[in-house]
Design an enzyme around this catalytic site. Structure first.
Site, PDB file in Angstrom:
ATOM      1  N   LYS A 130      33.696   1.731  -4.211  1.00  0.00           N
ATOM      2  CA  LYS A 130      34.086   0.552  -3.422  1.00  0.00           C
ATOM      3  C   LYS A 130      32.847  -0.129  -2.842  1.00  0.00           C
ATOM      4  O   LYS A 130      31.758   0.469  -2.808  1.00  0.00           O
ATOM      5  CB  LYS A 130      35.034   0.989  -2.302  1.00  0.00           C
ATOM      6  CG  LYS A 130      34.423   1.979  -1.326  1.00  0.00           C
ATOM      7  CD  LYS A 130      35.494   2.614  -0.421  1.00  0.00           C
ATOM      8  CE  LYS A 130      34.878   3.604   0.540  1.00  0.00           C
ATOM      9  NZ  LYS A 130      35.885   4.355   1.310  1.00  0.00           N
ATOM     10  N   ARG A 158      45.373   5.475   9.527  1.00  0.00           N
ATOM     11  CA  ARG A 158      44.706   4.307   8.982  1.00  0.00           C
ATOM     12  C   ARG A 158      45.553   3.720   7.858  1.00  0.00           C
ATOM     13  O   ARG A 158      46.040   2.622   7.963  1.00  0.00           O
ATOM     14  CB  ARG A 158      43.301   4.697   8.498  1.00  0.00           C
ATOM     15  CG  ARG A 158      42.465   3.517   8.104  1.00  0.00           C
ATOM     16  CD  ARG A 158      41.041   3.904   7.724  1.00  0.00           C
ATOM     17  NE  ARG A 158      40.964   4.642   6.459  1.00  0.00           N
ATOM     18  CZ  ARG A 158      39.830   4.865   5.796  1.00  0.00           C
ATOM     19  NH1 ARG A 158      38.678   4.423   6.276  1.00  0.00           N
ATOM     20  NH2 ARG A 158      39.827   5.537   4.665  1.00  0.00           N
ATOM     21  N   TYR A 212      10.036 -12.246  18.485  1.00  0.00           N
ATOM     22  CA  TYR A 212      10.991 -12.928  19.372  1.00  0.00           C
ATOM     23  C   TYR A 212      11.133 -12.201  20.702  1.00  0.00           C
ATOM     24  O   TYR A 212      11.172 -10.956  20.741  1.00  0.00           O
ATOM     25  CB  TYR A 212      12.374 -12.972  18.724  1.00  0.00           C
ATOM     26  CG  TYR A 212      12.537 -14.049  17.681  1.00  0.00           C
ATOM     27  CD1 TYR A 212      12.373 -15.394  17.992  1.00  0.00           C
ATOM     28  CD2 TYR A 212      12.873 -13.707  16.369  1.00  0.00           C
ATOM     29  CE1 TYR A 212      12.538 -16.376  17.020  1.00  0.00           C
ATOM     30  CE2 TYR A 212      13.043 -14.686  15.399  1.00  0.00           C
ATOM     31  CZ  TYR A 212      12.866 -16.021  15.736  1.00  0.00           C
ATOM     32  OH  TYR A 212      13.033 -16.972  14.791  1.00  0.00           O
ATOM     33  N   MET A 216      15.170 -12.221  11.205  1.00  0.00           N
ATOM     34  CA  MET A 216      16.051 -12.377  10.045  1.00  0.00           C
ATOM     35  C   MET A 216      15.349 -11.985   8.740  1.00  0.00           C
ATOM     36  O   MET A 216      15.946 -11.349   7.874  1.00  0.00           O
ATOM     37  CB  MET A 216      16.532 -13.831   9.957  1.00  0.00           C
ATOM     38  CG  MET A 216      17.587 -14.055   8.895  1.00  0.00           C
ATOM     39  SD  MET A 216      18.034 -15.789   8.733  1.00  0.00           S
ATOM     40  CE  MET A 216      18.866 -16.094  10.282  1.00  0.00           C
TER      41      MET A 216
HETATM   42  C1  PLP Z   1      35.585   5.726   1.190  1.00  0.00           C
HETATM   43  C2  PLP Z   1      36.646   6.711   0.827  1.00  0.00           C
HETATM   44  C3  PLP Z   1      36.326   7.856   0.082  1.00  0.00           C
HETATM   45  C4  PLP Z   1      34.908   8.279  -0.174  1.00  0.00           C
HETATM   46  O1  PLP Z   1      34.403   8.824   1.015  1.00  0.00           O
HETATM   47  P1  PLP Z   1      32.934   9.397   1.161  1.00  0.00           P
HETATM   48  O2  PLP Z   1      32.876   9.919   2.546  1.00  0.00           O
HETATM   49  O3  PLP Z   1      32.012   8.245   0.952  1.00  0.00           O
HETATM   50  O4  PLP Z   1      32.748  10.448   0.133  1.00  0.00           O
HETATM   51  C5  PLP Z   1      37.382   8.651  -0.366  1.00  0.00           C
HETATM   52  N1  PLP Z   1      38.668   8.345  -0.064  1.00  0.00           N
HETATM   53  C6  PLP Z   1      39.003   7.270   0.686  1.00  0.00           C
HETATM   54  C7  PLP Z   1      40.418   7.002   0.990  1.00  0.00           C
HETATM   55  C8  PLP Z   1      38.001   6.419   1.161  1.00  0.00           C
HETATM   56  O5  PLP Z   1      38.336   5.364   1.927  1.00  0.00           O
END
Ligand code: PLP
Length: 371
Positions: free
Chosen positions: A57, A152, A266, A314
């Site tokens: 992802k 979640r 800055y 930046m």
């Molecule tokens: C992001 C995620 C993972 C991977 O988690 P890591 O801690 O990066 O290994 C697996 N399952 C779900 C549902 C996630 O959101």
């Protein structure tokens, strides 16, 4: 030509620096062999019958999903997970028709054509998503996400109890849940979520998945049929045995000497107590070098730490090079000297945020030797 200007000290010419012609952007090196090696190492931590997927992802945690996913597929990964259907479409283009691509956010309104055309497997999260999926794409593969305590995503135990007979009759390909505290092995949350997941899934006969990187490290009872590592593939904690994947070098654009009492950057974020040499490197918070690193982080010349002076801008960062013999042509942010998690500590965050913040301006180089 964008030539370096106003260097007040002898430049360390060429040598181990960035290649010519010198670029004004940082160089981000992504070691695909290390990604593949990390996947194999995580795969070896579970039994042979446990399948090891790959979570790619957020553009493979910022590292470039097409290159990373192809390297993982070549290493043997057959199942991939993304957060949203749009990412699944991009991943399908990169991987072609074979590998299974699952979507954590399930089946949202508007996702139907993406799921159908790219052949994605949504992890359905709610009764609403189930109704949508069964009506819009009857017979299309799906999985179910269950809430074992993280609150979640996924069906709550009571919802699942009511819906399970109907949903199971539709033939889900996976029942999954996610651990909230897998990076804290001693947390009582882990066995509590394990128990909840077992109660919800025992006897269903459907393949199950609970563990991401942290869960793999918790041991065999957390592995079930499929593991879903993400961060460990990319060299991040909690997978301490990971091979480092990213290296980041920033070119020195200019250097100057300042006297005691002069300030840098800055807001006069740093005030010198004595004479110093300051190098200004190309890279800043627009490149994911978080502003929280101001006056906190160090960059490296070889093994020699060089502290950040003042606020991260930046596009630029001031760095103390007073103690170096010559002003180098680049300084290293990430590499053998400093891991993603070291830098995260300096910024008060986690490796995940450092990786996914790495910006689009770097020149990216992918290392791919054998494997
Ligand atoms: C992001 C995620 C993972 C991977 O988690 P890591 O801690 O990066 O290994 C697996 N399952 C779900 C549902 C996630 O959101």
């Amino acid at each position: 030509m964008n030539r370096r200007r106003g260097v007040a000290f002898g430049l360390d010419p060429g040598g181990a620096g960035l290649e010519n012609p010198r670029m004004s952007v940082g160089r981000l090196t992504i070691d695909l062999d290390a990604v593949a090696a990390n996947w194999r190492a995580l795969d070896r931590l579970s039994a042979a019958q446990v399948q090891t997927a790959a979570v790619v992802k957020a553009d493979a945690y910022g590292l470039g999903v097409a290159r990373v996913a192809r390297a993982l597929a070549a290493a043997g990964a057959r199942r991939f997970f993304v957060a949203v259907a749009e990412e699944g479409v991009i991943l399908r283009e990169a991987l072609g028709p074979g590998p299974e691509i699952s979507v954590f956010s399930g089946h949202m309104e508007g996702d139907t054509p993406l799921i159908a055309e790219a052949g994605l497997v949504p992890m359905l999260n709610s009764l609403e998503q189930m109704t949508r999926h069964f009506e819009a794409l009857p017979g299309h593969p799906f999985g179910v996400q269950l809430d074992s305590g993280m609150n979640r995503l996924g069906l709550e135990p009571a919802e699942w109890e009511a819906a399970a007979p109907l949903v199971l009759s539709q033939g889900p390909s996976l029942l999954m849940s996610h651990l909230a505290c897998a990076d804290e092995p001693e947390s009582a949350m882990n066995p509590a979520q394990l128990e909840s997941f077992l109660v919800m899934t025992e006897g269903t006969g459907v393949p199950r998945s609970l563990a991401a990187t942290g869960g793999i490290l918790l041991g065999a009872e957390y592995h079930f049929d499929l593991t879903r590592p993400g961060i460990g593939l990319y060299g991040g904690l909690p997978f301490e045995a990971a091979q480092p994947v990213v290296a980041l070098d920033l070119p020195v654009v200019q250097a100057r000497e300042i006297a005691g009492g002069e300030s840098v950057g800055y807001g006069q974020g740093f005030v010198a107590e004595h004479k110093m040499k300051v190098a200004t490197v190309s890279g800043g918070y627009a490149d994911g070098l978080l502003r929280a690193l101001s006056n906190e982080a160090v960059l490296f010349h070889g093994d020699v730490p060089c502290p950040v002076l003042g606020r991260v801008s930046m596009d630029l960062i001031g760095v103390d090079v007073s103690h170096l013999e010559a002003v180098p042509d680049h300084l290293t942010v990430l590499g053998a000297q400093q891991s993603v998690d070291d830098l995260a500590n300096a910024a008060g965050t986690i490796g995940y945020e450092i990786l996914t913040s790495l910006g689009p301006r770097y020149r990216r180089e992918y290392l791919r030797g054998g494997a």
